[in-house]
Design an enzyme around this catalytic site. Structure first.
Site, mmCIF file in Angstrom:
data_model
loop_
_atom_site.group_PDB
_atom_site.id
_atom_site.type_symbol
_atom_site.label_atom_id
_atom_site.label_comp_id
_atom_site.label_asym_id
_atom_site.label_seq_id
_atom_site.Cartn_x
_atom_site.Cartn_y
_atom_site.Cartn_z
ATOM 1 N N ASP A 174 0.687 -1.259 0.034
ATOM 2 C CA ASP A 174 0.201 0.238 0.005
ATOM 3 C C ASP A 174 0.724 1.148 0.032
ATOM 4 O OD1 ASP A 174 -2.582 1.477 0.334
ATOM 5 O OD2 ASP A 174 -1.795 1.968 2.164
ATOM 6 N N SER A 175 0.248 2.285 -0.257
ATOM 7 C CA SER A 175 1.118 3.668 -0.186
ATOM 8 C C SER A 175 1.514 3.589 1.378
ATOM 9 C CB SER A 175 0.155 4.800 -0.541
ATOM 10 O OG SER A 175 -0.829 4.830 0.223
ATOM 11 N N TYR A 218 -0.702 8.296 -2.331
ATOM 12 C CA TYR A 218 -0.911 7.909 -3.795
ATOM 13 C C TYR A 218 -2.273 8.474 -4.625
ATOM 14 C CZ TYR A 218 2.570 4.072 -3.648
ATOM 15 O OH TYR A 218 3.776 3.306 -3.623
ATOM 16 N N GLY A 219 -3.144 8.824 -3.642
ATOM 17 C CA GLY A 219 -4.577 9.037 -4.047
ATOM 18 C C GLY A 219 -4.637 10.262 -5.047
ATOM 19 N N CYS A 262 -4.221 -1.376 -1.793
ATOM 20 C CA CYS A 262 -4.556 -0.028 -1.999
ATOM 21 C C CYS A 262 -5.339 0.213 -3.424
ATOM 22 C CB CYS A 262 -2.917 0.636 -2.401
ATOM 23 S SG CYS A 262 -3.213 2.377 -2.789
ATOM 24 N N ASN A 263 -6.570 0.640 -3.152
ATOM 25 C CA ASN A 263 -7.485 1.176 -4.155
ATOM 26 C C ASN A 263 -6.748 1.666 -5.488
ATOM 27 O OD1 ASN A 263 -10.410 0.209 -3.682
ATOM 28 N ND2 ASN A 263 -9.360 0.482 -1.923
ATOM 29 N N GLU A 289 -5.131 9.385 9.113
ATOM 30 C CA GLU A 289 -3.584 9.319 9.416
ATOM 31 C C GLU A 289 -3.334 10.356 10.510
ATOM 32 O OE1 GLU A 289 -0.890 8.992 6.283
ATOM 33 O OE2 GLU A 289 -1.728 7.195 5.902
ATOM 34 N N CYS A 312 -11.295 2.892 -0.533
ATOM 35 C CA CYS A 312 -9.987 3.042 -0.063
ATOM 36 C C CYS A 312 -9.545 2.126 1.221
ATOM 37 C CB CYS A 312 -9.860 4.467 0.494
ATOM 38 S SG CYS A 312 -8.223 4.978 1.178
ATOM 39 N N THR A 313 -8.174 1.627 1.217
ATOM 40 C CA THR A 313 -8.159 0.716 2.501
ATOM 41 C C THR A 313 -7.885 1.388 3.629
ATOM 42 O OG1 THR A 313 -5.662 0.496 1.752
ATOM 43 C CG2 THR A 313 -7.119 -1.014 1.043
ATOM 44 N N HIS A 314 -7.927 2.753 3.763
ATOM 45 C CA HIS A 314 -7.695 3.543 5.229
ATOM 46 C C HIS A 314 -9.291 3.528 5.580
ATOM 47 C CE1 HIS A 314 -4.154 4.970 3.672
ATOM 48 N NE2 HIS A 314 -4.048 5.802 4.951
HETATM 49 N N1 DGL Z 1 -4.827 3.405 1.003
HETATM 50 C C1 DGL Z 1 -5.051 4.008 -0.343
HETATM 51 C C2 DGL Z 1 -6.372 3.584 -1.278
HETATM 52 O O1 DGL Z 1 -6.639 2.480 -0.965
HETATM 53 C C3 DGL Z 1 -5.132 5.451 -0.167
HETATM 54 C C4 DGL Z 1 -4.028 6.155 0.607
HETATM 55 C C5 DGL Z 1 -3.428 7.260 -0.466
HETATM 56 O O2 DGL Z 1 -3.945 8.053 -1.055
HETATM 57 O O3 DGL Z 1 -2.186 7.101 -0.535
HETATM 58 O O4 DGL Z 1 -6.468 4.235 -2.133
#
Ligand code: DGL
Length: 268
Positions: free
Chosen positions: A11-12, A43-44, A74-75, A155, A187-189
């Site tokens: 993931d990011s 990453y988003g 990570c999506n 976060e 989103c995995t968060h």
């Molecule tokens: N966990 C990332 C996802 O599932 C998003 C976090 C990010 O933007 O880096 O998209």
């Protein structure tokens, strides 16, 4: 490939730990090697090309570690880099993303309904959920909304206070998400705010947290390829491209317990 090789998950940053946690609960015999690209998150809001470049470097590390499967937890990276990663990894390992299992679940359970999606700008802008769902079932309507404030908010540890409640309420009241029967937490968060999201809908909307759906799809994939580990041989490893004390402390929110992080640069 053999059964005792580890599962690679990336993931990011720490969001993918929600998926890693579900995998470790469902598949306790498996050794996990997690990579969080904390030096380059988020990453988003990055371009697909940049996410692809980071993802390929991470795959090199996971392949060097001998992973039998790479799970893109990570999506944003699943949306931007899945096809490229699959082609790059070839027959060296299996590759899985976090989007396809959720699409399959939605198609099975929400035919003829409107489904909402929240995620990063990259995930929502890619249109990948809409495209994949419609490819299987034209009757499902998808209302999508980019919710870029949620990742930094989570976060920072703001996932169940008045500020987070106000932001969640504002986003979920958007017209794009009106009259939905289900909401994909894309989103995995977002599993960390699942309770707050469910409260907003008063239990009347199916709030889809991908972590368990993805863990069971991974189990099925490994089973199909006869790659399920029979016994646990080594400890999990948690690699990150940058370590800060706050990042280390926050891992317990995402994984259930604080995990020992090791620094591993993406580029030497
Ligand atoms: N966990 C990332 C996802 O599932 C998003 C976090 C990010 O933007 O880096 O998209």
């Amino acid at each position: 490939m053999n059964q005792q090789q580890p599962i690679g998950i990336f993931d990011s940053g720490m969001g993918g730990l929600t998926v890693a946690h579900a995998v470790s609960k469902m598949l306790p015999n498996e050794q996990l090697i997690y990579f969080g690209d904390s030096a380059h998150l988020p990453y988003g809001d990055k371009s697909a090309a940049t996410i692809q470049a980071y993802s390929i470097k991470i795959c090199d590390i996971l392949l060097e570690k001998g992973c039998k499967v790479i799970l893109i937890a990570c999506n944003s990276a699943s949306a931007a880099a899945y096809e490229l990663i699959k082609a790059y990894v070839g027959s060296k390992a299996l590759v899985m993303n976090v989007i396809d299992p959720v699409v399959n679940y939605v198609v099975k359970t929400h035919s003829n309904e409107k489904v909402g999606l929240i995620g990063t700008k990259q995930t929502v802008g890619s249109g990948v959920y809409d495209y994949q769902i419609k490819a299987q079932d034209q009757s499902i309507q998808v209302g999508a909304l980019a919710t870029p404030l949620l990742v930094p908010m989570i976060e920072e540890g703001f996932h169940k206070n008045e500020i987070s409640e106000a932001i969640i309420k504002e986003y979920l009241s958007d017209n794009a998400l009106s009259e939905i029967k289900a909401l994909i937490l894309g989103c995995t968060h977002y599993p960390l705010i699942k309770n707050k999201v469910s409260e907003f809908y008063k239990g009347k909307t199916d709030v889809i947290d991908s972590s368990e759906i993805v863990a069971s799809a991974l189990k099925e994939l490994l089973n199909t390829h006869q790659l399920l580990a029979q016994k646990r041989s080594k400890e999990n490893e948690f690699l990150v491209s940058d370590i800060t004390p706050s990042f280390e402390a926050a891992t317990s929110l995402f994984f259930g317990v604080k995990v020992p992080l090791q620094k591993h640069k993406l580029w030497e």
